[in-house]
Write a protein that holds these residues in place. Structure first.
Motif, PDB file in Angstrom:
ATOM      1  N   MET A   1      -0.010 -46.213  64.083  1.00  0.00           N
ATOM      2  CA  MET A   1       0.211 -45.625  62.806  1.00  0.00           C
ATOM      3  C   MET A   1      -0.343 -44.051  62.985  1.00  0.00           C
ATOM      4  O   MET A   1      -0.916 -43.712  63.858  1.00  0.00           O
ATOM      5  CB  MET A   1      -0.595 -46.229  61.557  1.00  0.00           C
ATOM      6  CG  MET A   1      -1.996 -46.182  61.904  1.00  0.00           C
ATOM      7  SD  MET A   1      -3.289 -46.436  60.297  1.00  0.00           S
ATOM      8  CE  MET A   1      -3.011 -45.149  59.596  1.00  0.00           C
ATOM      9  N   SER A   2       0.551 -43.058  62.071  1.00  0.00           N
ATOM     10  CA  SER A   2       0.263 -41.884  62.089  1.00  0.00           C
ATOM     11  C   SER A   2      -1.041 -41.660  60.767  1.00  0.00           C
ATOM     12  O   SER A   2      -0.761 -42.205  59.908  1.00  0.00           O
ATOM     13  CB  SER A   2       1.418 -40.951  61.555  1.00  0.00           C
ATOM     14  OG  SER A   2       1.035 -39.696  61.178  1.00  0.00           O
ATOM     15  N   MET A   3      -2.079 -41.169  61.425  1.00  0.00           N
ATOM     16  CA  MET A   3      -3.179 -40.940  60.566  1.00  0.00           C
ATOM     17  C   MET A   3      -3.082 -39.880  59.276  1.00  0.00           C
ATOM     18  O   MET A   3      -2.503 -38.807  59.819  1.00  0.00           O
ATOM     19  CB  MET A   3      -4.279 -40.668  61.334  1.00  0.00           C
ATOM     20  CG  MET A   3      -4.733 -41.833  62.180  1.00  0.00           C
ATOM     21  SD  MET A   3      -6.314 -41.400  63.299  1.00  0.00           S
ATOM     22  CE  MET A   3      -7.498 -41.729  62.157  1.00  0.00           C
TER      23      MET A   3
ATOM     24  N   HIS B   1      -4.569 -49.931  65.478  1.00  0.00           N
ATOM     25  CA  HIS B   1      -5.339 -50.499  64.496  1.00  0.00           C
ATOM     26  C   HIS B   1      -5.096 -52.109  64.367  1.00  0.00           C
ATOM     27  O   HIS B   1      -3.854 -52.553  64.537  1.00  0.00           O
ATOM     28  CB  HIS B   1      -4.984 -50.173  62.954  1.00  0.00           C
ATOM     29  CG  HIS B   1      -5.991 -50.844  61.879  1.00  0.00           C
ATOM     30  ND1 HIS B   1      -7.261 -50.563  61.660  1.00  0.00           N
ATOM     31  CD2 HIS B   1      -5.509 -51.771  60.954  1.00  0.00           C
ATOM     32  CE1 HIS B   1      -7.634 -51.270  60.594  1.00  0.00           C
ATOM     33  NE2 HIS B   1      -6.643 -52.171  60.218  1.00  0.00           N
ATOM     34  N   ALA B   2      -6.122 -53.134  64.322  1.00  0.00           N
ATOM     35  CA  ALA B   2      -5.924 -54.296  64.859  1.00  0.00           C
ATOM     36  C   ALA B   2      -5.748 -55.196  63.399  1.00  0.00           C
ATOM     37  O   ALA B   2      -6.347 -56.245  62.952  1.00  0.00           O
ATOM     38  CB  ALA B   2      -7.294 -54.831  65.434  1.00  0.00           C
TER      39      ALA B   2
ATOM     40  N   VAL C   1      -5.208 -39.544  70.222  1.00  0.00           N
ATOM     41  CA  VAL C   1      -4.805 -41.173  70.073  1.00  0.00           C
ATOM     42  C   VAL C   1      -6.247 -41.648  69.685  1.00  0.00           C
ATOM     43  O   VAL C   1      -7.350 -41.560  70.283  1.00  0.00           O
ATOM     44  CB  VAL C   1      -4.402 -41.778  71.091  1.00  0.00           C
ATOM     45  CG1 VAL C   1      -4.325 -43.250  71.049  1.00  0.00           C
ATOM     46  CG2 VAL C   1      -3.013 -41.050  71.807  1.00  0.00           C
ATOM     47  N   VAL C   2      -6.366 -42.385  68.561  1.00  0.00           N
ATOM     48  CA  VAL C   2      -7.449 -42.983  68.062  1.00  0.00           C
ATOM     49  C   VAL C   2      -7.662 -44.618  68.121  1.00  0.00           C
ATOM     50  O   VAL C   2      -6.549 -45.003  67.580  1.00  0.00           O
ATOM     51  CB  VAL C   2      -7.970 -42.371  66.557  1.00  0.00           C
ATOM     52  CG1 VAL C   2      -9.011 -43.062  66.071  1.00  0.00           C
ATOM     53  CG2 VAL C   2      -7.892 -40.992  66.652  1.00  0.00           C
ATOM     54  N   VAL C   3      -8.637 -45.327  68.773  1.00  0.00           N
ATOM     55  CA  VAL C   3      -8.789 -46.522  68.708  1.00  0.00           C
ATOM     56  C   VAL C   3     -10.370 -46.950  68.372  1.00  0.00           C
ATOM     57  O   VAL C   3     -11.118 -46.714  69.473  1.00  0.00           O
ATOM     58  CB  VAL C   3      -8.213 -47.307  69.781  1.00  0.00           C
ATOM     59  CG1 VAL C   3      -8.148 -48.822  69.887  1.00  0.00           C
ATOM     60  CG2 VAL C   3      -6.722 -46.742  70.164  1.00  0.00           C
ATOM     61  N   ASP C   4     -10.496 -47.572  67.401  1.00  0.00           N
ATOM     62  CA  ASP C   4     -11.957 -47.854  67.009  1.00  0.00           C
ATOM     63  C   ASP C   4     -12.922 -46.951  67.214  1.00  0.00           C
ATOM     64  O   ASP C   4     -14.034 -47.239  68.043  1.00  0.00           O
ATOM     65  CB  ASP C   4     -11.951 -49.239  67.665  1.00  0.00           C
ATOM     66  CG  ASP C   4     -13.195 -50.295  66.904  1.00  0.00           C
ATOM     67  OD1 ASP C   4     -13.368 -49.918  65.799  1.00  0.00           O
ATOM     68  OD2 ASP C   4     -13.619 -51.163  67.501  1.00  0.00           O
ATOM     69  N   TYR C   5     -12.652 -45.693  66.768  1.00  0.00           N
ATOM     70  CA  TYR C   5     -13.523 -44.681  66.939  1.00  0.00           C
ATOM     71  C   TYR C   5     -14.879 -44.755  66.142  1.00  0.00           C
ATOM     72  O   TYR C   5     -15.994 -44.412  66.583  1.00  0.00           O
ATOM     73  CB  TYR C   5     -12.914 -43.301  66.796  1.00  0.00           C
ATOM     74  CG  TYR C   5     -13.788 -42.099  66.945  1.00  0.00           C
ATOM     75  CD1 TYR C   5     -14.631 -41.864  67.924  1.00  0.00           C
ATOM     76  CD2 TYR C   5     -13.423 -40.686  66.242  1.00  0.00           C
ATOM     77  CE1 TYR C   5     -15.366 -40.742  68.127  1.00  0.00           C
ATOM     78  CE2 TYR C   5     -13.970 -39.597  66.239  1.00  0.00           C
ATOM     79  CZ  TYR C   5     -15.082 -39.689  67.172  1.00  0.00           C
ATOM     80  OH  TYR C   5     -15.704 -38.313  67.406  1.00  0.00           O
TER      81      TYR C   5
ATOM     82  N   PHE D   1      -8.311 -38.711  73.847  1.00  0.00           N
ATOM     83  CA  PHE D   1      -8.618 -39.928  73.157  1.00  0.00           C
ATOM     84  C   PHE D   1     -10.142 -40.167  72.290  1.00  0.00           C
ATOM     85  O   PHE D   1     -11.016 -39.760  72.956  1.00  0.00           O
ATOM     86  CB  PHE D   1      -8.413 -41.021  74.504  1.00  0.00           C
ATOM     87  CG  PHE D   1      -8.548 -42.482  74.054  1.00  0.00           C
ATOM     88  CD1 PHE D   1      -7.592 -43.121  73.854  1.00  0.00           C
ATOM     89  CD2 PHE D   1      -9.816 -43.183  73.855  1.00  0.00           C
ATOM     90  CE1 PHE D   1      -7.546 -44.363  73.485  1.00  0.00           C
ATOM     91  CE2 PHE D   1     -10.165 -44.406  73.657  1.00  0.00           C
ATOM     92  CZ  PHE D   1      -8.928 -45.094  73.331  1.00  0.00           C
ATOM     93  N   ALA D   2      -9.839 -40.611  71.334  1.00  0.00           N
ATOM     94  CA  ALA D   2     -10.961 -41.119  70.488  1.00  0.00           C
ATOM     95  C   ALA D   2     -11.401 -42.470  70.283  1.00  0.00           C
ATOM     96  O   ALA D   2     -10.382 -43.290  69.723  1.00  0.00           O
ATOM     97  CB  ALA D   2     -11.114 -40.360  69.190  1.00  0.00           C
ATOM     98  N   GLY D   3     -12.326 -43.042  70.865  1.00  0.00           N
ATOM     99  CA  GLY D   3     -12.560 -44.570  70.709  1.00  0.00           C
ATOM    100  C   GLY D   3     -14.275 -44.651  71.158  1.00  0.00           C
ATOM    101  O   GLY D   3     -14.851 -43.570  71.501  1.00  0.00           O
ATOM    102  N   SER D   4     -14.694 -45.710  70.848  1.00  0.00           N
ATOM    103  CA  SER D   4     -15.850 -45.920  70.983  1.00  0.00           C
ATOM    104  C   SER D   4     -16.290 -47.335  71.579  1.00  0.00           C
ATOM    105  O   SER D   4     -17.062 -47.504  72.653  1.00  0.00           O
ATOM    106  CB  SER D   4     -17.033 -45.586  69.747  1.00  0.00           C
ATOM    107  OG  SER D   4     -16.808 -44.473  69.379  1.00  0.00           O
ATOM    108  N   SER D   5     -15.919 -48.349  70.825  1.00  0.00           N
ATOM    109  CA  SER D   5     -16.264 -49.887  71.184  1.00  0.00           C
ATOM    110  C   SER D   5     -15.432 -50.344  72.467  1.00  0.00           C
ATOM    111  O   SER D   5     -14.523 -49.641  72.925  1.00  0.00           O
ATOM    112  CB  SER D   5     -15.853 -50.713  70.200  1.00  0.00           C
ATOM    113  OG  SER D   5     -14.509 -51.041  69.892  1.00  0.00           O
TER     114      SER D   5
END
Length: 309
Positions: A137-139, A108-109, A84-88, A6-10
């Motif tokens: 989405m697929s990046m 993505h929001a 999986v990437v969310v707001d990274y 998982f990749a995210g920050s916020s």
């Protein structure tokens, strides 16, 4: 289930991490941005995702960039089969995008291709959009340009702030990812390309963007106030001090020059603009807390005051 990184920050990404880590997925690691100095003492603090990952006992990597071989090698050692990437907040280079067998999936929001970029929630409110949502989405190498697996929409409330909408969308993103990801890795869900003719971009918000210029139209200024609440916080000046504005609506009628408070009561504080009036509903004096108009007016006389330069 395949191994997931998982990749995210916020804080927006935390519900998604919790949903996946609490399910049947094997989360082999978490990518998040490095700790940054915060507060008056400038203490190094982990990102909200980094803090939650530590509480969940997950291995965490905090590379400054993913463009150097050492960072890519660290990620490869986690053997991700899906990322999986969310707001990274960091760009994923081609080598990273091709690393997982099932690719990189992004939450993505916005309803892509509308509002690609850094500030889709604020952009939707600023534009007066009736709806927004989440896209899974697929990046690819572009900025939010990849094909979309699934979308879910939601109405934007008439007086809803960006902070409130962000909280709702974060929960939606977590639910949609948890429901969609098994279909993606099983190959039962194919992404559809975005229609470039409808693409729009939401750039980063700066503190300068948040100043309210009362010569504008009330409907646009009220949207601006809601779009920038709570961060960076729309503001105007009052008696030489900065007054933060957190929630507002628009009225057709107005009296006096732009910036003049021409009516003030429990329902709100009405400020004349270049077209109509902004009704201030929630405000924050310097050093104070956010108050509704009724409470803000206790001990403060704003009627006839001039706001802004």
């Amino acid at each position: 289930m395949p191994r997931l990184v998982f990749a995210g920050s916020s804080d927006f990404a935390v519900p998604s991490l919790e949903a996946l880590a609490g399910g049947s997925w094997e989360v082999s690691g978490v990518l998040t941005q490095p700790p940054r100095p915060t507060g008056r003492r400038r203490r190094l603090m982990p990102t909200p995702v980094g803090q939650r990952a530590a509480e969940l006992g997950l291995e965490t990597l905090t590379p400054v960039t993913l463009r150097d071989p050492a960072s890519v090698a660290q990620l490869a050692a986690l053997r991700p089969e899906v990322l999986v990437v969310v707001d990274y907040g960091l760009i994923l280079p081609g080598l990273v995008l091709s690393l997982p067998a099932h690719g990189c999936v992004n939450g993505h929001a916005s309803l892509l291709p509308r509002w690609r970029g850094a500030a889709p929630i604020q952009a939707a409110i600023l534009a007066g959009d009736a709806t927004t949502g989440i896209s899974i989405m697929s990046m690819d190498k572009g900025l939010d340009t990849g094909p979309v697996y699934k979308m879910q929409d939601t109405n934007i409330g008439e007086l809803e702030t960006a902070g409130e909408l962000r909280t709702r969308l974060a929960a939606m993103c977590a639910e949609l990812l948890a429901a969609t990801l098994p279909e993606i890795v099983a190959g039962r869900l194919r992404p559809r390309p975005q229609d470039e003719t409808f693409a729009s971009y939401a750039g980063k918000i700066t503190p300068e963007d948040a100043e309210v210029h009362w010569q504008g139209a009330a409907i646009e200024l009220a949207r601006r106030i809601r779009a920038f609440a709570p961060r960076p916080g729309a503001w105007t000046t009052w008696r030489g001090q900065r007054l933060k504005l957190h929630r507002a609506g628009a009225l057709a009628e107005a009296e006096g020059p732009p910036g003049r408070v021409w009516r003030a009561g429990p329902e709100g504080i009405d400020v004349a603009t270049g077209l109509g009036s902004v009704r201030l509903l929630e405000l924050q004096a310097p050093g104070g807390r956010v108050l509704v108009a009724r409470d803000f007016l206790n001990g403060r006389a704003l009627l006839g005051e001039q706001l802004g330069a």
